[in-house]
Enzyme design. Sequence first.
Site, PDB file in Angstrom:
ATOM      1  N   LEU B   6     -57.946 -27.282  -8.201  1.00 13.25           N
ATOM      2  CA  LEU B   6     -58.055 -26.584  -6.918  1.00 13.25           C
ATOM      3  C   LEU B   6     -57.612 -25.135  -7.108  1.00 13.25           C
ATOM      4  O   LEU B   6     -56.430 -24.856  -7.318  1.00 13.25           O
ATOM      5  CB  LEU B   6     -57.193 -27.278  -5.867  1.00 13.25           C
ATOM      6  CG  LEU B   6     -57.421 -28.797  -5.766  1.00 13.25           C
ATOM      7  CD1 LEU B   6     -56.580 -29.393  -4.630  1.00 13.25           C
ATOM      8  CD2 LEU B   6     -58.884 -29.129  -5.573  1.00 13.25           C
ATOM      9  N   GLY B   9     -57.351 -20.975  -3.514  1.00 10.83           N
ATOM     10  CA  GLY B   9     -56.316 -20.416  -2.633  1.00 10.83           C
ATOM     11  C   GLY B   9     -56.197 -18.908  -2.704  1.00 10.83           C
ATOM     12  O   GLY B   9     -56.444 -18.281  -3.729  1.00 10.83           O
ATOM     13  N   ARG B  13     -48.718 -15.380   0.071  1.00 17.85           N
ATOM     14  CA  ARG B  13     -47.326 -15.015  -0.196  1.00 17.85           C
ATOM     15  C   ARG B  13     -47.196 -14.145  -1.446  1.00 17.85           C
ATOM     16  O   ARG B  13     -46.141 -13.577  -1.707  1.00 17.85           O
ATOM     17  CB  ARG B  13     -46.447 -16.267  -0.300  1.00 17.85           C
ATOM     18  CG  ARG B  13     -46.313 -16.954   1.067  1.00 17.85           C
ATOM     19  CD  ARG B  13     -45.618 -18.290   0.966  1.00 17.85           C
ATOM     20  NE  ARG B  13     -44.231 -18.153   0.556  1.00 17.85           N
ATOM     21  CZ  ARG B  13     -43.501 -19.151   0.081  1.00 17.85           C
ATOM     22  NH1 ARG B  13     -44.024 -20.357  -0.040  1.00 17.85           N
ATOM     23  NH2 ARG B  13     -42.254 -18.956  -0.257  1.00 17.85           N
ATOM     24  N   THR B  77     -55.732 -28.718   0.909  1.00 19.14           N
ATOM     25  CA  THR B  77     -56.167 -29.300  -0.365  1.00 19.14           C
ATOM     26  C   THR B  77     -57.205 -30.395  -0.155  1.00 19.14           C
ATOM     27  O   THR B  77     -58.119 -30.564  -0.963  1.00 19.14           O
ATOM     28  CB  THR B  77     -54.954 -29.890  -1.101  1.00 19.14           C
ATOM     29  OG1 THR B  77     -54.168 -30.640  -0.152  1.00 19.14           O
ATOM     30  CG2 THR B  77     -54.075 -28.803  -1.686  1.00 19.14           C
ATOM     31  N   TYR B 372     -47.786  11.850 -38.584  1.00 17.49           N
ATOM     32  CA  TYR B 372     -48.943  11.251 -37.914  1.00 17.49           C
ATOM     33  C   TYR B 372     -50.065  11.081 -38.928  1.00 17.49           C
ATOM     34  O   TYR B 372     -50.548  12.051 -39.520  1.00 17.49           O
ATOM     35  CB  TYR B 372     -49.432  12.116 -36.755  1.00 17.49           C
ATOM     36  CG  TYR B 372     -50.731  11.581 -36.215  1.00 17.49           C
ATOM     37  CD1 TYR B 372     -50.762  10.333 -35.587  1.00 17.49           C
ATOM     38  CD2 TYR B 372     -51.932  12.267 -36.380  1.00 17.49           C
ATOM     39  CE1 TYR B 372     -51.957   9.799 -35.128  1.00 17.49           C
ATOM     40  CE2 TYR B 372     -53.129  11.736 -35.908  1.00 17.49           C
ATOM     41  CZ  TYR B 372     -53.130  10.495 -35.293  1.00 17.49           C
ATOM     42  OH  TYR B 372     -54.308   9.962 -34.855  1.00 17.49           O
ATOM     43  N   GLY B 429     -44.789  21.683 -49.696  1.00 16.50           N
ATOM     44  CA  GLY B 429     -44.357  21.575 -48.300  1.00 16.50           C
ATOM     45  C   GLY B 429     -44.804  22.764 -47.474  1.00 16.50           C
ATOM     46  O   GLY B 429     -44.840  23.900 -47.964  1.00 16.50           O
TER      47      GLY B 429
END
Lengths: 462, 462, 462
Positions: B6, B9, B13, B77, B372, B429
């Site tokens: 089922l 619904g 709530r 139901t 990265y 570097g």
Amino acid sequence: MKALVLAAGLGTRFKSKRPKVVHRILGKPMVWYVVSTLRQAGIQDIGVVVGYKAEEVRDVLGDEVTYLHQRDPKGGTGDAVLSAMEFWKDHEGYLLVVNGDSPLILPETVRNLQRFVHMVEEYEGVKISCAVLTTFLSDPTGYGRVIKEEGTDRILRIVEERDATPEERAVREVNAGLYAFFAPHLKEVLPEVGPSEATGEIYLTEVVSLMTSRGMEVRSFMATDPTEALGVNTRWDLSIAENVLRLRIIRFWSDRGVTFHLPETVWLDPDVTLGEEVEIEPDVTLKGKTKVGPGVRIGRGSYVENASIGEGVTVLPYSVVIGATVEPGATVGPFSHIREGTVVGQKAEIGAFVEVKRSRIGSGVKAKHLAYIGDAEVGEGANIGAGVVTANYDGKKKHKTFIGKGTFVGSNSLLIAPVSLGDESYVAGGSVITKDVPEGALAVSRSPMRLFEGKGRKKLKD
Amino acid sequence: MKALVLAAGLGTRFKSKRPKVVHRILGKPMVWYVVSTLRQAGIQDIGVVVGYKAEEVRDVLGDEVTYLHQRDPKGGTGDAVLSAMEFWKDHEGYLLVVNGDSPLILPETVRNLQRFVHMVEEYEGVKISCAVLTTFLSDPTGYGRVIKEEGTDRILRIVEERDATPEERAVREVNAGLYAFFAPHLKEVLPEVGPSEATGEIYLTEVVSLMTSRGMEVRSFMATDPTEALGVNTRWDLSIAENVLRLRIIRFWSDRGVTFHLPETVWLDPDVTLGEEVEIEPDVTLKGKTKVGPGVRIGRGSYVENASIGEGVTVLPYSVVIGATVEPGATVGPFSHIREGTVVGQKAEIGAFVEVKRSRIGSGVKAKHLAYIGDAEVGEGANIGAGVVTANYDGKKKHKTFIGKGTFVGSNSLLIAPVSLGDESYVAGGSVITKDVPEGALAVSRSPMRLFEGKGRKKLKD
Amino acid sequence: MKALVLAAGLGTRFKSKRPKVVHRILGKPMVWYVVSTLRQAGIQDIGVVVGYKAEEVRDVLGDEVTYLHQRDPKGGTGDAVLSAMEFWKDHEGYLLVVNGDSPLILPETVRNLQRFVHMVEEYEGVKISCAVLTTFLSDPTGYGRVIKEEGTDRILRIVEERDATPEERAVREVNAGLYAFFAPHLKEVLPEVGPSEATGEIYLTEVVSLMTSRGMEVRSFMATDPTEALGVNTRWDLSIAENVLRLRIIRFWSDRGVTFHLPETVWLDPDVTLGEEVEIEPDVTLKGKTKVGPGVRIGRGSYVENASIGEGVTVLPYSVVIGATVEPGATVGPFSHIREGTVVGQKAEIGAFVEVKRSRIGSGVKAKHLAYIGDAEVGEGANIGAGVVTANYDGKKKHKTFIGKGTFVGSNSLLIAPVSLGDESYVAGGSVITKDVPEGALAVSRSPMRLFEGKGRKKLKD
């Protein structure tokens, strides 16, 4: 008293290649807690029955206990105690026997049990042959039930879960896995215990009914806390035992002036020390021999191991500090990574996405974003810009960088070690520094900037 | 057996625009658990009653169930089962009816319930018209109470909380929301159930008293675990159901040789698999189809989704690994971000504040700080310095970077893709690499460094 | 009604230099909750008895309450109320007296207690001299026991734990620390309470038996929730009270359409507001006046303080957002650090290891890895590469950076503020930008790249 720790078990339910008792709780092997509890209770002469992968147990307990090797185990706790007979057969006093998988027994309980045995002798005139630590559980499932002579403390027998009748199963008093035996009596009775029909193992608990049937005195002694009875037989038990020990430690520091937020999420190793008015946010991990000074605030999720955090330091959320010293008043985080061999000086500020390794950061230094400082000495009051890197490794060796007091290292600069920047020198942003910079000097290495009208839009659009 | 779920619904709530049963528990829609439980219990022919936003339920359950559309719902139901009559009206056997908001029912319970019905028929010669799954709760507030003929398993009626007398409210046996109906009997009785006076809805539970009054047999069958009864009516129930399922999964892996620290803080999706001797620190999240090999250690707070983590890998705290493969013996973290399409090779080390995306990182590569790496292939043993970036995007397209074996990329260097660095080449570097570097070559792009005596101090002080 | 809050206590068990009631729960001083509860219950005339470090209590409560200084304290709650007599001695109605260390009392309870007193007078014709808030605890250890006339609500006396007989200790109804006194009756009786023999202190609870012995009416009134009785006497109590309040707040938002995962690990300050269909992952911290719009998802471990998060924003795990605004549809994280004075525009994406401070980020901007953006304005659709830094500080002052719409800032570039990049301009990766770049222009500052054959291998191997 002497004590014998049973640590030969395989722990098949752990599904592990290592002996059960070396699995760790808050960074310490389970059996370490047992031995440590005995020592805190004043017992120095400790034997440890080892079997499966004995060397791993030796590695964690070291040389200050006596090892008894169970060479041809028939199985069962009784067999383990028998196989260690050389350790206690000539002992004229009490022998404590404790399971190596009972890490939650408290030192005060062991001390009280010792006193209890002696006081019964002194005041009742009764020699106790065996005192069994017991406790009451609301759900005793899985534990050995303690069957007593009604209305007394005299134990008649201990029945394992599988052998218990429905009435016996309803008994909520359980065996907590710690026994004080009068050694001569144990020596008399233990060899007569036969193997279990069901499993072929020799159970130490069988001694109880044998003693009782001979008129020897077997008494129960109540644990200080019901959690002490927890025997760790599965990894789930290990998780539970860790939670119990963790909350005991947290409660200890809470009572000494530390505020914990969501204490149930905080990790605190047993050797960590905390000052007064320390504030610990949720999800904090404090490991190893970390020392935290008074008034420190440690932000959510920070992970600190073997570090010294000085008075009034602020550790902002999600910082990792390992093997480092942070001096009073400094601020670290969020997202700082302070590594081994680092000292962060007083009132220095290390910020987000900054890693520092094997470096001395002077007082008042600021390195607030995206930097790597390794093998460096940074003088007090220096300013390290965003994106600054000390190139401490050239592919073969590590080299050192010296940065003077009050020096300004512009953003995205690269300092190629070995190199030295004098006090109050100034490195222009984006420079690659390959040679020493004298005190007060300005260093620049920059290409001229060229402009090409309209070409930018062309690159983006065409 | 056939089964009817089922799922029509609204879940008012929940205060949600989506159907209640598609709200997720551990990444799967609530109703997925119900259907999955039925399938694991061997039931293939499954109908699902849908209504409000039916397409959202279809999206999550796919084509392998039969959808029954409740077009003109009167509510309740009973009405839902009636509206699906085409699915079961010609069925000569049992029809399981289960609420789509009961995600905690266990497959073994469904299997046992099937057996129970058949065994009662075989051994007692009684045809059960309806068997109701029930359990005992210490606090039954909010649940339908099961009123039985004293001393038997025969159910007389099921009373909703609001209709219950004080005596009925004291009953602790509750309706767990799963029924096995003998379909011909249901077909006879269900159409006669009238709407509730209070709400106008048609309750399936009314069938029970009608059946009983006609001498049909209605029996209770005990759930394996009281948590199975939890029906999810609010988002708070959803949180609780998620915690129950999570701890079931954690307990499952704990029993198979995984050590959990603070297991109550660990997130584990149902499709994750873990090897033996894996160690999971607190606050770890393992999502999707993540596979974790034996002996892996995952540090506090790490977040892993749809990733494959090889044997013996160490994931240090606060790493995020999504859609990537980490090969045996590699180390990741802390604070690494390994993204989709990445392979981190054996024994490679990815460190703090390093992001890797769509890249193949060779074995033994080190990229330990602030880098990265995107759309790159990095040969084995290469060293990527701090602050290195592969510029894979030029504003219009992505390009690839190749880095050879054993190559050294100095800190703060920029590799402008497409570009290729030969094996054992060396980038000084701070260089910007715009052209390919041959094998073994050294590449440098640096401006000469200029010094201006005294000018640094002047910039700082004036 | 008037209300008197007792906030003079030292809190010796806190081991703190600060007054107990200023210790914080979810960022607010404990006594703030008490005063706030009184105000929410409609009580405006509030007196606060202060003593030890009164100025610290004043700092947190401000000018809207009346301070009563307890200058020469004999100790005890009765003495505190006596010393504040100027505040209530001429009051002809009820005086609520509440302990400043009772932060869990609910406003509805205070409102109901007020109604109760008036209704008893109206309907029973009985003037209540004192109504005591009570509750039943399964373990009442440590609390004052409420001894009543059997079968009635009349209280005979309140007995402290240490003075209780074994029968009294078995009573499970306890004093919750809130009293409504009819002031003229209190004035008559309180001065006659003598000091405790054991401690020399004057206990307010002694008033109860004195009143009863004079035929005055003392009634119990049941708390809405047993947690209301918790008095915070230790830092451990503080942790527990914080957990109770936290879960009340979480439950409140759960009922209003927010999904929480592992709610027990989520931190939510009382002033935070959440929209519908918000989803909060575990370990999330939401502090201060944070507002979260509808449909927002906040990833595990994120830490948000005084921020505004717009509709549909995704905050990925482990992001720190403080004092910033994130506009609808934007994505932040993982590992982003968004700081004070920042606005992240609609659909912008801020990624890993990116820090943004005092900047306006336009809509659709991407800054996805390893960047520092400070004191900048970034036009819509701009792309900020990895490793880009705005050098906003020159050692003396902060300067601003302007980046135009659709502009591309190549990786590892440095923008030396003050500087301005025109719309759709393009900065080549690795450039140092020292002068303004016109709209549509390309800016480059790069040294020529030089190659040295074989020299790379030599540097690595020799």
